[in-house]
Design an enzyme around this catalytic site. Sequence first.
Site, PDB file in Angstrom:
ATOM      1  N   LYS A 186       0.826  -1.209   0.000  1.00 22.59           N
ATOM      2  CA  LYS A 186       0.000   0.000   0.000  1.00 22.59           C
ATOM      3  C   LYS A 186       0.867   1.269   0.000  1.00 22.59           C
ATOM      4  O   LYS A 186       2.079   1.211   0.193  1.00 22.59           O
ATOM      5  CB  LYS A 186      -0.939  -0.016   1.204  1.00 22.59           C
TER       6      LYS A 186
HETATM    7  C1  LIG Z   1      -9.727  -2.408  -1.642  1.00 20.88           C
HETATM    8  C2  LIG Z   1      -9.099  -3.202  -0.539  1.00 20.88           C
HETATM    9  N1  LIG Z   1      -9.784  -3.396   0.594  1.00 20.88           N
HETATM   10  C3  LIG Z   1      -9.254  -4.097   1.618  1.00 20.88           C
HETATM   11  C4  LIG Z   1      -7.992  -4.644   1.537  1.00 20.88           C
HETATM   12  C5  LIG Z   1      -7.478  -5.472   2.668  1.00 20.88           C
HETATM   13  O1  LIG Z   1      -6.294  -4.993   3.215  1.00 20.88           O
HETATM   14  P1  LIG Z   1      -5.287  -5.988   3.946  1.00 20.88           P
HETATM   15  O2  LIG Z   1      -4.450  -6.664   2.909  1.00 20.88           O
HETATM   16  O3  LIG Z   1      -4.463  -5.064   4.800  1.00 20.88           O
HETATM   17  O4  LIG Z   1      -6.086  -6.920   4.759  1.00 20.88           O
HETATM   18  C6  LIG Z   1      -7.247  -4.470   0.371  1.00 20.88           C
HETATM   19  C7  LIG Z   1      -5.904  -5.059   0.236  1.00 20.88           C
HETATM   20  O5  LIG Z   1      -5.351  -5.195  -0.834  1.00 20.88           O
HETATM   21  C8  LIG Z   1      -7.818  -3.735  -0.696  1.00 20.88           C
HETATM   22  O6  LIG Z   1      -7.159  -3.553  -1.849  1.00 20.88           O
END
Ligand SMILES: Cc1ncc(COP(=O)(O)O)c(C=O)c1O
Length: 405
Positions: A186
């Site tokens: 991210k």
């Molecule tokens: C749009 C979106 N929502 C939620 C998440 C979930 O994040 P995490 O990987 O930190 O659980 C991601 C991760 O890629 C995402 O792209």
Amino acid sequence: MPGFELFDSDEQSGVNDVLETGIFMRYGFDGPRKGVWKSKELETAICNVFGSKHAQLVSSGTAALTTAMAALGIGYGDEIILPSFTFVASFEAVISVGAIPVFVDVDDTLTLSPDAVRNAITPKTKCIMPVHMCGSMADMDALEAICREHNLILLEDACQSIGATHKGRKLGTIGDAGTFSFDFVKTITCAEGGAVITNRDDVYIKSDGYSDHGHDHKGVDRGADLHPFVGYNFRISELHAAVGLAQIQKLDQFLDIQKRNHTALKEMLVQVPEISFRRIPDPQGDSCTFLSWFLPTEVIARAVVASLKEQGILAGNFYWFDNNWHYIRKWDHLKEGLTLNALSPEHKTAVMQHASKDFSASHAVMSRCISTAIGLLWTEEQIKEKGDKIISTVKQVLQQQAVSA
Ligand SMILES: Cc1ncc(COP(=O)(O)O)c(C=O)c1O
């Protein structure tokens, strides 16, 4: 979304601060931690940088979504409207709180089509969850108006769009709550981590308790804390927060570089009349983690992708239409209701039905779309080389198509 591309001694010294105290947990151990509270500091920094009243750090973006939904009172039988183009975490969280993910089409913003949202509203609808995909925003004016009109909760999944804005407001701060992911890929990273941000005191207090077994956090003795409700462990560790605290200081720098590199690449691609671009409701607010562009037809897009692959230069260019993680077309496990924990028959049927609807309007957009991830470390020469290769590939494919037509 490359925070990991630029880290240095700041992240290292932050982690060392924590290692020196030996206290890796964010709560308690007030004496031995010698004043080192990385998670609390990062929460304060998030509030300052994004202008939200509250921030609750958690262990991932997925945990942030689950926590936010629980804190917003979303659960059994509720329908949440979300886009067909997102990441699997968005619907995982909905199912985990007992609610029903109601997928609707995306338009050329690559986010919720407001018309599709309106058509999907039923008496069971409780929440609209725009997902600000690939660094840029949903049509927030339209979605806010729909939520007001129908008295619905607005929950922003801003996991992919940290630092983007809509008409001056930071994404994630516009709705009742917003979520960030700080996973490894991210815009800024904690290695793993996430946050719920909100201006609502009630949502914050519930998020704080829910992500730590329901603790009320009112005293200094964890054993004596009361539990006003059942919670879970979605805590972030101090080591992860230390990384994020160093990264958030660099967010503006990351965004500046992204914008510069994005502009340079777009200025090249714009010269090809057959290439069009994602519609951005507020272009000033794009965080520019990706440049998303369209080709005239699916056939042409597929041929361009195949050629980029053949030349060994597809990496960093995403054809979401064939992607197993991000687009509904490939979510067979969801369509078949394959959960390990048994869902109630009624819940399972609803989940499967909503995942198996007709998404031809989304397909018409996504089958023509390629998103190019913008690197922080690109040199001017590399951008030119990338742009030249994409352009020559597109021109070659267009020529071949013209000949065979
Ligand atoms: C749009 C979106 N929502 C939620 C998440 C979930 O994040 P995490 O990987 O930190 O659980 C991601 C991760 O890629 C995402 O792209």
